[in-house]
Write a protein that holds these residues in place. Structure first.
Motif, short mmCIF file in Angstrom:
data_model
loop_
_atom_site.label_atom_id
_atom_site.label_comp_id
_atom_site.label_asym_id
_atom_site.label_seq_id
_atom_site.Cartn_x
_atom_site.Cartn_y
_atom_site.Cartn_z
N GLY A 1 62.01 1.19 -14.98
CA GLY A 1 60.75 0.48 -14.85
C GLY A 1 60.83 -0.99 -14.49
O GLY A 1 59.82 -1.70 -14.51
N ALA A 2 62.03 -1.49 -14.16
CA ALA A 2 62.17 -2.92 -13.84
C ALA A 2 63.34 -3.16 -12.91
O ALA A 2 64.23 -2.32 -12.77
CB ALA A 2 62.34 -3.73 -15.13
N LYS A 3 63.32 -4.33 -12.28
CA LYS A 3 64.37 -4.68 -11.32
C LYS A 3 64.50 -6.21 -11.27
O LYS A 3 63.49 -6.91 -11.17
CB LYS A 3 64.01 -4.12 -9.94
CG LYS A 3 65.06 -4.33 -8.87
CD LYS A 3 64.60 -3.66 -7.57
CE LYS A 3 65.61 -3.80 -6.46
NZ LYS A 3 65.16 -3.12 -5.22
N LYS A 4 65.73 -6.72 -11.36
CA LYS A 4 65.98 -8.15 -11.31
C LYS A 4 67.21 -8.44 -10.46
O LYS A 4 68.16 -7.66 -10.43
CB LYS A 4 66.23 -8.71 -12.72
CG LYS A 4 65.03 -8.65 -13.66
CD LYS A 4 63.98 -9.68 -13.29
CE LYS A 4 62.85 -9.69 -14.32
NZ LYS A 4 61.82 -10.69 -14.02
N VAL A 5 67.16 -9.58 -9.77
CA VAL A 5 68.31 -10.06 -8.99
C VAL A 5 68.97 -11.20 -9.77
O VAL A 5 68.28 -12.13 -10.19
CB VAL A 5 67.89 -10.54 -7.60
CG1 VAL A 5 69.10 -11.08 -6.83
CG2 VAL A 5 67.23 -9.41 -6.81
N LEU A 6 70.28 -11.13 -9.96
CA LEU A 6 70.99 -12.16 -10.71
C LEU A 6 71.78 -13.08 -9.79
O LEU A 6 72.35 -12.65 -8.78
CB LEU A 6 71.97 -11.53 -11.72
CG LEU A 6 71.41 -10.66 -12.84
CD1 LEU A 6 72.51 -10.34 -13.85
CD2 LEU A 6 70.23 -11.31 -13.51
#
Length: 307
Positions: free
Chosen positions: A198-203
C-alpha cells in the motif's frame, strides 16, 4: 576473517558507553567471570538446489559446480553466472545461525554480507536480460549490488515478507528480524525504491525507511548510514538504544538467551560503540560499570538473567 568494507562516512569509535535512565530503578552488578560464551564467527549452512546441506566455516573448504568457499566467504562463478530464458532457475539458501556471519558473492557479482540469525534465498545463476531477484527471508543483510549497466539493463530486486526493494546499482542495508517491530532499510549509496502493498518511497543516501505493522505506511527518516552498517566492520553501534534492544543484538552474535526479570530494566538507554571481538563477559562488565552499579547480570550456561 569476515570480509569488511569501508563505510561511506567515518565512524566515531567510543571506547565505552554512556547511560541515561528512563526509570528510577536500582539493581546491583554481578558478572560470573568463570562462564565462557564464544564470540561469533564466520559460519553458515548452504542448502543446495537438491536439498543437500553443507556446513561452511573457518577451516572448511568447499567447491561444487559454479560455487566455492574457503570457509570465510562463498563465491559463485560469474563466468557461468547467466542462463537463457529456456532454462529453469535453481535456488540455493544460505542460513546464518546465531553466533555466525558470512559473505556471499552472487553469480552477477553482487556482494551480500549476512548478519547473525539470517537466511537468504537466491538463484545459482540469473536469467540474462531479466530482473535479478533475491529474497531475505529473515535477518539482516548489507548489499553492494552489481549495476544494471553490466547486465544489459537488468534491474535488481530484493524481497522480504513485507516489502520489495528495487535497485539499479547501489549499497544498502536491510534489517528484517522476525522479533523486531519494524523493518529498517538504510541507503548508503545510490538510490532505491521501497515498496509495500500500500505504499512506495524513494530513498536517498543516509535515509532509512521504517515499516511496521501498517503496510500502508512507510516512514522515512534521515540517519547516519555508517551506524547502521557498522556491524560489517566488526562493531556494535548503539545510539541512545534501550538495553532491551541492545541485548537483542548481543544475543544474536553471542548465541545466548536474555531474560529480563523486570520489564522496566529494558528501558535503560545506552550510547556507544563496542568491538564485536570482545568477550561477552567483558561487554557485560562494561555495561555494568557504565551503569554505576545499577545493573546486575547473572549467567547460567547460555542464559543471561538481568535482575
Amino acid at each position: 576473517m569476515y570480509k569488511q568494507i569501508a563505510a561511506a562516512a567515518s565512524i566515531l569509535l567510543i571506547m565505552g558507553l554512556s547511560l541515561f535512565k528512563l526509570k528510577d530503578t536500582t539493581v546491583t552488578t554481578v558478572v560470573d567471570n568463570k562462564n565462557t560464551i564464544e564470540v561469533g564467527s564466520d559460519r553458515a549452512i548452504l542448502t543446495l538446489e537438491n536439498g543437500n546441506q553443507v556446513a561452511l566455516g573457518q577451516g572448511k573448504s568447499y567447491q561444487t559446480g559454479n560455487v566455492r568457499s574457503n570457509g570465510e566467504e562463498l563465491v559463485y562463478n560469474s563466468q557461468s553466472g547467466k542462463v537463457n530464458t529456456k532454462e529453469k532457475l535453481l535456488f540455493n539458501y544460505l542460513t546464518i545461525p546465531k553466533g555466525g556471519q558470512f559473505f556471499v558473492q552472487l553469480s552477477d557479482g553482487t556482494e551480500v554480507w549476512l548478519n547473525s540469525d539470517s537466511k537468504l534465498k537466491y538463484p545459482t545463476k540469473f536469467i540474462e536480460g531479466e530482473t535479478r531477484e533475491i529474497e531475505l527471508l529473515y535477518g539482516e543483510a548489507y548489499l553492494k549490488v552489481s549495476p544494471s549497466s553490466e547486465h544489459n539493463g537488468a534491474a535488481f530486486n530484493v524481497r522480504t515478507k513485507a516489502q520489495e526493494i528495487g535497485v539499479l546499482g547501489t549499497e544498502f542495508n536491510i534489517k528484517a528480524y522476525t522479533d523486531d517491530s519494524q523493518i529498517e532499510t538504510t541507503l548508503v549509496e545510490g538510490k532505491i525504491v521501497v515498496e509495500t502493498e500500500g505504499a512506495k518511497k524513494v530513498l536517498s543516501p543516509n535515509q532509512q525507511s521504517r515499516i511496521g505493522a501498517d503496510l500502508n505506511l512507510i516512514e522515512v527518516v534521515d540517519v547516519d548510514a555508517s551506524e547502521a552498517i557498522s556491524w560489517i566492520n566488526g562493531l556494535f553501534t548503539f545510539n541512545e538504544e534501550s538495553l532491551g534492544e541492545m541485548m537483542k543484538v548481543l544475543s544474536r552474535w553471542y548465541d545466548v538467551e536474555v531474560v529480563f526479570e523486570s520489564a522496566e530494566h529494558q528501558d535503560f538507554i545506552f550510547t556507544g560503540v563496542l568491538e564485536k571481538t570482545k568477550s561477552f563477559v567483558d561487554i557485560l562488565e562494561l555495561i555494568a560499570a557504565t551503569s554505576d552499579g545499577e545493573i546486575k547480570f547473572e549467567i547460567e550456561g547460555k542464559t543471561i538473567f538481568i535482575k
